[in-house]
Design a protein around this motif. Structure first.
Motif, PDB file in Angstrom:
ATOM      1  N   VAL B 522       4.128 -48.610  79.026  1.00  0.00           N
ATOM      2  CA  VAL B 522       3.833 -48.654  77.583  1.00  0.00           C
ATOM      3  C   VAL B 522       4.890 -47.850  76.849  1.00  0.00           C
ATOM      4  O   VAL B 522       5.206 -46.727  77.251  1.00  0.00           O
ATOM      5  N   GLU B 523       5.434 -48.435  75.795  1.00  0.00           N
ATOM      6  CA  GLU B 523       6.409 -47.708  74.978  1.00  0.00           C
ATOM      7  C   GLU B 523       5.815 -47.500  73.582  1.00  0.00           C
ATOM      8  O   GLU B 523       5.406 -48.457  72.923  1.00  0.00           O
ATOM      9  N   VAL B 524       5.721 -46.229  73.186  1.00  0.00           N
ATOM     10  CA  VAL B 524       5.118 -45.894  71.890  1.00  0.00           C
ATOM     11  C   VAL B 524       6.114 -45.080  71.059  1.00  0.00           C
ATOM     12  O   VAL B 524       6.970 -44.382  71.600  1.00  0.00           O
ATOM     13  N   VAL B 525       5.964 -45.195  69.729  1.00  0.00           N
ATOM     14  CA  VAL B 525       6.911 -44.549  68.812  1.00  0.00           C
ATOM     15  C   VAL B 525       6.138 -43.819  67.721  1.00  0.00           C
ATOM     16  O   VAL B 525       5.123 -44.332  67.221  1.00  0.00           O
ATOM     17  N   ARG B 526       6.607 -42.621  67.381  1.00  0.00           N
ATOM     18  CA  ARG B 526       6.054 -41.895  66.231  1.00  0.00           C
ATOM     19  C   ARG B 526       7.020 -42.093  65.059  1.00  0.00           C
ATOM     20  O   ARG B 526       8.197 -41.771  65.165  1.00  0.00           O
ATOM     21  N   ASP B 527       6.499 -42.583  63.917  1.00  0.00           N
ATOM     22  CA  ASP B 527       7.354 -42.786  62.749  1.00  0.00           C
ATOM     23  C   ASP B 527       7.225 -41.669  61.721  1.00  0.00           C
ATOM     24  O   ASP B 527       8.089 -41.484  60.890  1.00  0.00           O
ATOM     25  N   GLY B 528       6.124 -40.949  61.755  1.00  0.00           N
ATOM     26  CA  GLY B 528       5.928 -39.878  60.776  1.00  0.00           C
ATOM     27  C   GLY B 528       6.362 -38.539  61.335  1.00  0.00           C
ATOM     28  O   GLY B 528       6.722 -38.409  62.506  1.00  0.00           O
ATOM     29  N   ASN B 529       6.345 -37.525  60.479  1.00  0.00           N
ATOM     30  CA  ASN B 529       6.746 -36.188  60.902  1.00  0.00           C
ATOM     31  C   ASN B 529       5.601 -35.361  61.470  1.00  0.00           C
ATOM     32  O   ASN B 529       5.804 -34.245  61.915  1.00  0.00           O
ATOM     33  N   VAL B 530       4.398 -35.883  61.398  1.00  0.00           N
ATOM     34  CA  VAL B 530       3.249 -35.161  61.940  1.00  0.00           C
ATOM     35  C   VAL B 530       2.935 -35.761  63.310  1.00  0.00           C
ATOM     36  O   VAL B 530       2.549 -36.921  63.408  1.00  0.00           O
ATOM     37  N   ALA B 531       3.141 -34.957  64.359  1.00  0.00           N
ATOM     38  CA  ALA B 531       2.960 -35.463  65.729  1.00  0.00           C
ATOM     39  C   ALA B 531       1.576 -35.071  66.240  1.00  0.00           C
ATOM     40  O   ALA B 531       1.395 -34.053  66.904  1.00  0.00           O
ATOM     41  N   THR B 554       5.680 -34.619  71.539  1.00  0.00           N
ATOM     42  CA  THR B 554       6.072 -34.748  70.137  1.00  0.00           C
ATOM     43  C   THR B 554       7.335 -35.592  69.958  1.00  0.00           C
ATOM     44  O   THR B 554       7.820 -35.742  68.838  1.00  0.00           O
ATOM     45  N   GLU B 555       7.906 -36.123  71.077  1.00  0.00           N
ATOM     46  CA  GLU B 555       9.116 -36.944  70.935  1.00  0.00           C
ATOM     47  C   GLU B 555       8.814 -38.179  70.112  1.00  0.00           C
ATOM     48  O   GLU B 555       7.700 -38.703  70.134  1.00  0.00           O
ATOM     49  N   ARG B 556       9.851 -38.650  69.430  1.00  0.00           N
ATOM     50  CA  ARG B 556       9.672 -39.826  68.582  1.00  0.00           C
ATOM     51  C   ARG B 556       9.351 -41.066  69.422  1.00  0.00           C
ATOM     52  O   ARG B 556       8.579 -41.912  69.001  1.00  0.00           O
ATOM     53  N   ARG B 557       9.991 -41.169  70.593  1.00  0.00           N
ATOM     54  CA  ARG B 557       9.786 -42.366  71.413  1.00  0.00           C
ATOM     55  C   ARG B 557       9.356 -41.934  72.806  1.00  0.00           C
ATOM     56  O   ARG B 557       9.925 -40.999  73.380  1.00  0.00           O
ATOM     57  N   LEU B 558       8.357 -42.583  73.348  1.00  0.00           N
ATOM     58  CA  LEU B 558       7.863 -42.228  74.675  1.00  0.00           C
ATOM     59  C   LEU B 558       7.659 -43.503  75.486  1.00  0.00           C
ATOM     60  O   LEU B 558       7.056 -44.473  74.993  1.00  0.00           O
ATOM     61  N   ARG B 559       8.188 -43.501  76.708  1.00  0.00           N
ATOM     62  CA  ARG B 559       7.927 -44.622  77.608  1.00  0.00           C
ATOM     63  C   ARG B 559       7.122 -44.059  78.778  1.00  0.00           C
ATOM     64  O   ARG B 559       7.610 -43.186  79.506  1.00  0.00           O
ATOM     65  N   ALA B 560       5.894 -44.499  78.935  1.00  0.00           N
ATOM     66  CA  ALA B 560       5.020 -43.941  79.969  1.00  0.00           C
ATOM     67  C   ALA B 560       4.573 -45.038  80.918  1.00  0.00           C
ATOM     68  O   ALA B 560       4.426 -46.209  80.527  1.00  0.00           O
ATOM     69  N   THR B 561       4.388 -44.650  82.158  1.00  0.00           N
ATOM     70  CA  THR B 561       3.960 -45.607  83.185  1.00  0.00           C
ATOM     71  C   THR B 561       2.603 -45.173  83.740  1.00  0.00           C
ATOM     72  O   THR B 561       2.383 -43.997  84.017  1.00  0.00           O
ATOM     73  N   TYR B 562       1.707 -46.144  83.851  1.00  0.00           N
ATOM     74  CA  TYR B 562       0.369 -45.847  84.351  1.00  0.00           C
ATOM     75  C   TYR B 562       0.062 -46.809  85.495  1.00  0.00           C
ATOM     76  O   TYR B 562       0.393 -47.992  85.439  1.00  0.00           O
ATOM     77  N   GLU B 563      -0.603 -46.273  86.520  1.00  0.00           N
ATOM     78  CA  GLU B 563      -0.982 -47.126  87.651  1.00  0.00           C
ATOM     79  C   GLU B 563      -2.487 -47.278  87.678  1.00  0.00           C
ATOM     80  O   GLU B 563      -3.226 -46.298  87.573  1.00  0.00           O
ATOM     81  N   THR B 564      -2.922 -48.521  87.780  1.00  0.00           N
ATOM     82  CA  THR B 564      -4.359 -48.808  87.764  1.00  0.00           C
ATOM     83  C   THR B 564      -4.697 -49.799  88.861  1.00  0.00           C
ATOM     84  O   THR B 564      -3.809 -50.465  89.411  1.00  0.00           O
ATOM     85  N   ASN B 565      -6.006 -49.894  89.141  1.00  0.00           N
ATOM     86  CA  ASN B 565      -6.450 -50.828  90.177  1.00  0.00           C
ATOM     87  C   ASN B 565      -6.581 -52.247  89.638  1.00  0.00           C
ATOM     88  O   ASN B 565      -6.557 -53.200  90.404  1.00  0.00           O
ATOM     89  N   VAL B 566      -6.812 -52.355  88.323  1.00  0.00           N
ATOM     90  CA  VAL B 566      -6.985 -53.693  87.746  1.00  0.00           C
ATOM     91  C   VAL B 566      -5.826 -53.981  86.783  1.00  0.00           C
ATOM     92  O   VAL B 566      -5.172 -53.059  86.297  1.00  0.00           O
ATOM     93  N   GLU B 567      -5.658 -55.260  86.518  1.00  0.00           N
ATOM     94  CA  GLU B 567      -4.561 -55.651  85.632  1.00  0.00           C
ATOM     95  C   GLU B 567      -4.874 -55.250  84.179  1.00  0.00           C
ATOM     96  O   GLU B 567      -6.008 -55.391  83.716  1.00  0.00           O
ATOM     97  N   ILE B 568      -3.870 -54.781  83.496  1.00  0.00           N
ATOM     98  CA  ILE B 568      -4.040 -54.351  82.099  1.00  0.00           C
ATOM     99  C   ILE B 568      -3.583 -55.481  81.178  1.00  0.00           C
ATOM    100  O   ILE B 568      -2.482 -56.013  81.331  1.00  0.00           O
ATOM    101  N   TYR B 569      -4.438 -55.818  80.205  1.00  0.00           N
ATOM    102  CA  TYR B 569      -4.131 -56.912  79.283  1.00  0.00           C
ATOM    103  C   TYR B 569      -3.783 -56.418  77.877  1.00  0.00           C
ATOM    104  O   TYR B 569      -3.233 -57.166  77.079  1.00  0.00           O
ATOM    105  N   ALA B 570      -4.172 -55.167  77.598  1.00  0.00           N
ATOM    106  CA  ALA B 570      -3.862 -54.657  76.252  1.00  0.00           C
ATOM    107  C   ALA B 570      -3.780 -53.134  76.290  1.00  0.00           C
ATOM    108  O   ALA B 570      -4.399 -52.486  77.142  1.00  0.00           O
ATOM    109  N   ALA B 571      -3.011 -52.596  75.390  1.00  0.00           N
ATOM    110  CA  ALA B 571      -2.919 -51.144  75.230  1.00  0.00           C
ATOM    111  C   ALA B 571      -3.037 -50.835  73.749  1.00  0.00           C
ATOM    112  O   ALA B 571      -2.583 -51.611  72.897  1.00  0.00           O
ATOM    113  N   GLU B 572      -3.658 -49.701  73.424  1.00  0.00           N
ATOM    114  CA  GLU B 572      -3.890 -49.368  72.018  1.00  0.00           C
ATOM    115  C   GLU B 572      -3.778 -47.860  71.817  1.00  0.00           C
ATOM    116  O   GLU B 572      -4.386 -47.081  72.550  1.00  0.00           O
TER     117      GLU B 572
END
Lengths: 264, 617
Positions: B522-531, B554-572
């Motif tokens: 999952v790659e997430v981005v912070r656009d505001g100055n409040v982290a 607090t980084e503006r861009r984060l790429r994180a990896t998660y391992e799960t037992n079931v397939e992931i269809y959505a992230a929020e």
């Protein structure tokens, strides 16, 4: 002149319902697509719109502000068009109800009757203006006479003062339908049709009010039903019930027009 | 523009003194006002006297006194108030003028001071008066003054005036400005957006109106006497910083007691059914706010619902008296608690303004912003977490979502909340910034870190600053103490001083088989100055939450990896909607399942069919 029989009632109800639905689809379809694309990435999908609190609803409104604006414009244009062709459609409906003839023939006949239909409206316009005038005068006079220190009494009295004018305008609407029904029944002269309609309007007015109340109640119930069933996977059920109500509204209007024809 | 420059210069003097003043003020000795008011109901003129016993609580001798004559804000169209407001406030237009004329000003021993009084402190504005003293008042010393004045009320506008025989009388007497500890006077012209700032004092008000007229006033009524067709009532209010009153022969009244506080509801005839909602908000509010911010310390509270031709008086707070607004009826089937909301908001002001008497002109967010949150929180307490703003059928909109929309649309306000009232050029920006953005920020903090700690922070601030004049640093200290050192720098100040937001978005989501399970990136981005620290939820095929992982970096861009037992269809990001400072929540999710919009289609179709029904045949 004998009272006319009623023909093609079910078919005409279906046709008018289809016409209204077709126009509605023209607007609802692109807007639905737009909304679907807005919420397409949300795990809750379109149901996010129904989340209590409106967490995503506001953003959808914000993101689609332009689309809503375009739809409003299209709606106004379509409504304007429909308003222009409304006399034509109503005459076609009445003509098709009054004789056993093809719908296309009824439309052709209604085009020929268009002048008379418009003259009916012009002849009846003083009655409408009278209603507006009564409303304005009674509203202004009541506003001046009533004390503003008791707002509840003031508002109820003002409502009562406005009621005669409102009833006059509703009466105008009923006479208008009756006069056009008289044209469809064979009274070719607008003046004659209006005279007949006015003579018969008092008896028909309660029925007209009843029909109007029924249509309003059905419409409101449809909205209430949709709102009450803001739950996941309720779309098909809501669609069926609301369309049934929409059809019933058209059918109820058809019953009134048939009644107007019988009285013409 | 000269008038603006004058106003700014006058206000600039205050910035310095407020910043340097210690908020701690001694409780005793206190200034005392003995006011009399005789209302002429035909001319709408209040003939008044003010006997003022003033204590110089600063460390510096006072060689002059500053008064606010705010009724002069309505003297003509050229005053600071009229020019800044353009003659309109809250959609009510000024339809006349009003003014206050000081006809006599002397010390109690008869020394005339009127010749030493100057009202031309700002060009074309007489809403302030400086009185030069021949003998300075030493620190801790007192001076006794007698002032005679006539207050001509305007047609009701900007909180004050008359409508037919209804009178709302506020900002009606010469009131001393606040003298800060360092000897600087916090004095302001009456600004278009700004409200009021005064010192705590003991007040006694003797009020004379025609017999049969109902009266509501700040404080407790201690006597009533009739003579020559007039009724004179005396009210006493201790440790308040203003008194206002209303008089109308047609008021209806309800009284009830809430934990020792005598509440009077004054409302027009016909409102008997609708007033229950205001009473309930008052009853619940006194307890709710009392629990959070400290008990309401006064014996009385008067809630006024003005008649609808006096909307200019509505929605305003005074010590122990609030003016709400509303209609005589409730819409059947539609729950719309706006009238109760006004009552809740004005009642919350009894704490953030009444007790915690921050400078409303210099730091309006300290009273309006905090009050906006507190009032909405009371409505939430009354009607539930989400069904608290508008309910129609089962469609419910949260009051805080309305605040968020007001604060962030079309973009965060150009003027941040922590600015003086006179820095705002329009009421729209003022409302979006001072009220809505502050409340949105506070609610976000409450949601992210939980209610208990938030109540601790705000409650500590309110209790510690009661009967004082706090500055923003006092609020920040309370939050730093409740959360952690530097909390305000990271989460409060960016929004309050810079309109910064905490927007986030998800830019990528990929799930692949990996060993026995699945690996999701999952790659997430912070656009505001409040982290803000937020959660990321990972969903399975049926929409079930498979995992919730924290996002605290607090980084503006984060790429994180998660391992799960079931397939992931959505992230929020932020699945619980804690972050109201996000400008667009629709970009917070990614899904691999195409979305259908059938439920919306059905309803839209019916809506448009219903519209066409009235024009097609």
């Amino acid at each position: 002149m004998s009272k006319p029989s009623i023909y093609n009632a079910r078919l005409l109800t279906l046709l008018v319902y289809t016409a209204q639905t077709g126009l509605a689809v023209l607007l609802a379809y692109p807007l639905t697509r737009r909304l679907a694309s807005s919420v397409g990435d949300l795990p809750q999908g379109v149901n996010a719109l129904y989340t209590p609190g409106g967490a995503h609803l506001f953003d959808v409104m914000h993101e689609n502000g332009l689309a809503f604006g375009v739809v409003s414009l299209a709606l106004a244009t379509l409504a304007g068009f429909a308003f222009v062709v409304s006399p034509l459609m109503q005459m076609a409906w009445l003509n098709a109800l009054s004789r056993k003839r093809a719908v296309a023939d009824s439309v052709a006949l209604s085009i020929r009757q268009l002048g008379a239909a418009v003259r009916v409206s012009i002849l009846l316009s003083p009655l409408l203006l009278l209603g507006v005038l009564v409303c304005s005068i009674s509203g202004v006079v009541a506003g001046k006479l009533l004390s503003s220190t008791n707002e509840r009494t003031h508002d109820i009295a003002l409502f009562c003062a406005l009621l005669p004018g409102v009833l006059l305008m509703l009466h105008w609407s009923a006479v208008h339908d009756l006069a056009r029904a008289a044209l469809a029944a064979g009274h070719t002269r607008a003046r004659q049709a209006v005279a007949r309609a006015l003579r018969r309007s008092l008896g028909a007015f309660p029925i007209y009010l009843l029909v109007l109340a029924a249509i309003l109640a059905l419409t409101y119930f449809g909205f209430l039903f949709g709102a009450r069933l803001d739950q996941p996977h309720s779309g098909l059920f809501v669609l069926i019930v609301q369309q049934l109500l929409a059809f019933l509204c058209v059918a109820t209007r058809g019953l009134w027009l048939a009644s107007a024809l019988r009285r013409a | 523009m000269m008038w603006l420059r004058g106003a700014m210069l006058s206000s600039a003097c205050v910035v310095a003194c407020v910043a340097s003043a210690s908020p701690a003020r001694a409780d005793e000795p206190r200034t005392h006002y003995a006011l009399t008011a005789d209302l002429n109901t035909s001319t709408h003129v209040v003939h008044g006297t003010a006997r003022i016993h003033w204590v110089n609580e600063s460390r510096v001798p006072a060689s002059n006194l500053y008064f606010h004559l705010y009724l002069n804000g309505f003297r003509d169209d050229e005053t600071v108030f009229m020019r800044e407001s353009r003659g309109s406030l809250r959609e009510v237009e000024a339809s006349g003028h009003g003014h206050i004329d000081v006809t006599s000003l002397a010390t109690s021993d008869g020394t005339n001071l009127l010749s030493a009084a100057h009202t031309d402190l700002v060009s074309n504005d007489q809403s302030q008066m400086r009185v030069d003293l021949a003998t300075p008042v030493a620190p801790g010393a007192t001076i006794d003054l007698v002032i005679v004045f006539d207050s001509t009320l305007p047609p009701v506008f900007a909180r004050t005036g008359y409508a037919d025989d209804f009178h709302m009388v506020a900002q009606w007497f010469p009131k001393l400005a606040v003298r800060e500890v360092d000897g600087a006077w916090s004095t302001f012209p009456f600004h278009g957006m700004g409200e009021f700032y005064s010192d705590f004092a003991d007040y006694e008000l003797t009020l004379t109106v025609p017999d049969g007229w109902a009266v509501g006033a700040s404080g407790r009524q201690i006597s009533e006497a009739r003579a020559a067709g007039k009724t004179t009532r005396r009210f006493r209010a201790a440790r308040v910083h203003d008194v206002a009153w209303t008089a109308w022969p047609h008021f209806r009244e309800e009284r009830f007691d809430v934990d020792g506080v005598a509440v009077r509801m004054l409302f027009p005839h016909g409102y008997e059914g609708a007033i229950a909602a205001h009473s309930e908000a008052t009853r619940r509010g006194l307890r709710h706010f009392g629990r959070m911010f400290g008990a309401y310390p006064y014996e009385t509270l008067t809630v006024v619902v003005p008649p609808r031709n006096a909307l200019g008086a509505a929605g305003m707070e005074y010590p122990t008296l609030i003016v709400s607004q509303g209609m005589w009826f409730n819409m059947p089937g539609i729950h719309y608690p706006y009238p109760e909301y006004v009552t809740a908001h004005e009642l919350a002001h009894e704490w953030f303004y009444g007790l915690v008497a921050s400078n409303e002109v210099q730091w309006p967010f300290l009273d309006e912003g905090l009050t906006e949150w507190a009032g909405a929180d009371l409505i939430r307490t009354m009607y539930g977490e989400s069904a608290n703003a508008v309910t129609f059928g089962s469609t419910t909109l949260s009051i805080f979502e309305l605040s968020r929309a007001a604060a962030l649309w079309p973009h965060p306000p150009s003027v941040p909340p922590a600015r003086p009232a006179y820095a705002f050029s329009s009421s729209r920006v003022y409302g979006a910034s001072v009220y809505a953005l502050t409340a949105t920020l506070l609610e976000t903090i409450k949601r992210v870190w939980g209610r208990a700690r938030f109540e601790q922070a705000l409650g500590t601030y309110a209790r510690a600053q009661a009967f004082r004049h706090p500055a923003p640093d006092d609020l920040f200290k309370a939050f730093d103490d409740a959360y952690f050192a530097g909390f305000s720098d990271r989460y409060l100040k960016p929004t309050l001083f810079d309109s910064s937001v905490a927007s986030t978005r998800i830019t990528g989501m990929y799930c692949r088989a990996h060993g026995d399970g699945y690996r999701t990136e999952v790659e997430v981005v912070r656009d505001g100055n409040v982290a803000l620290p937020l959660w990321i939820a990972l969903y399975g095929k049926r929409g079930e939450v498979v995992a919730r992982v924290p996002w605290t970096s607090t980084e503006r861009r984060l790429r994180a990896t998660y391992e799960t037992n079931v397939e992931i269809y959505a992230a929020e990001i932020d699945p619980d909607h804690h972050n109201l400072l996000d400008e667009n929540t629709l970009d917070n999710a990614r899904s691999t399942i195409p979305e259908s919009a059938r439920p919306v289609a059905a309803r839209l179709l019916y809506l448009f069919q219903s519209m066409f029904r009235w024009v097609v045949a």
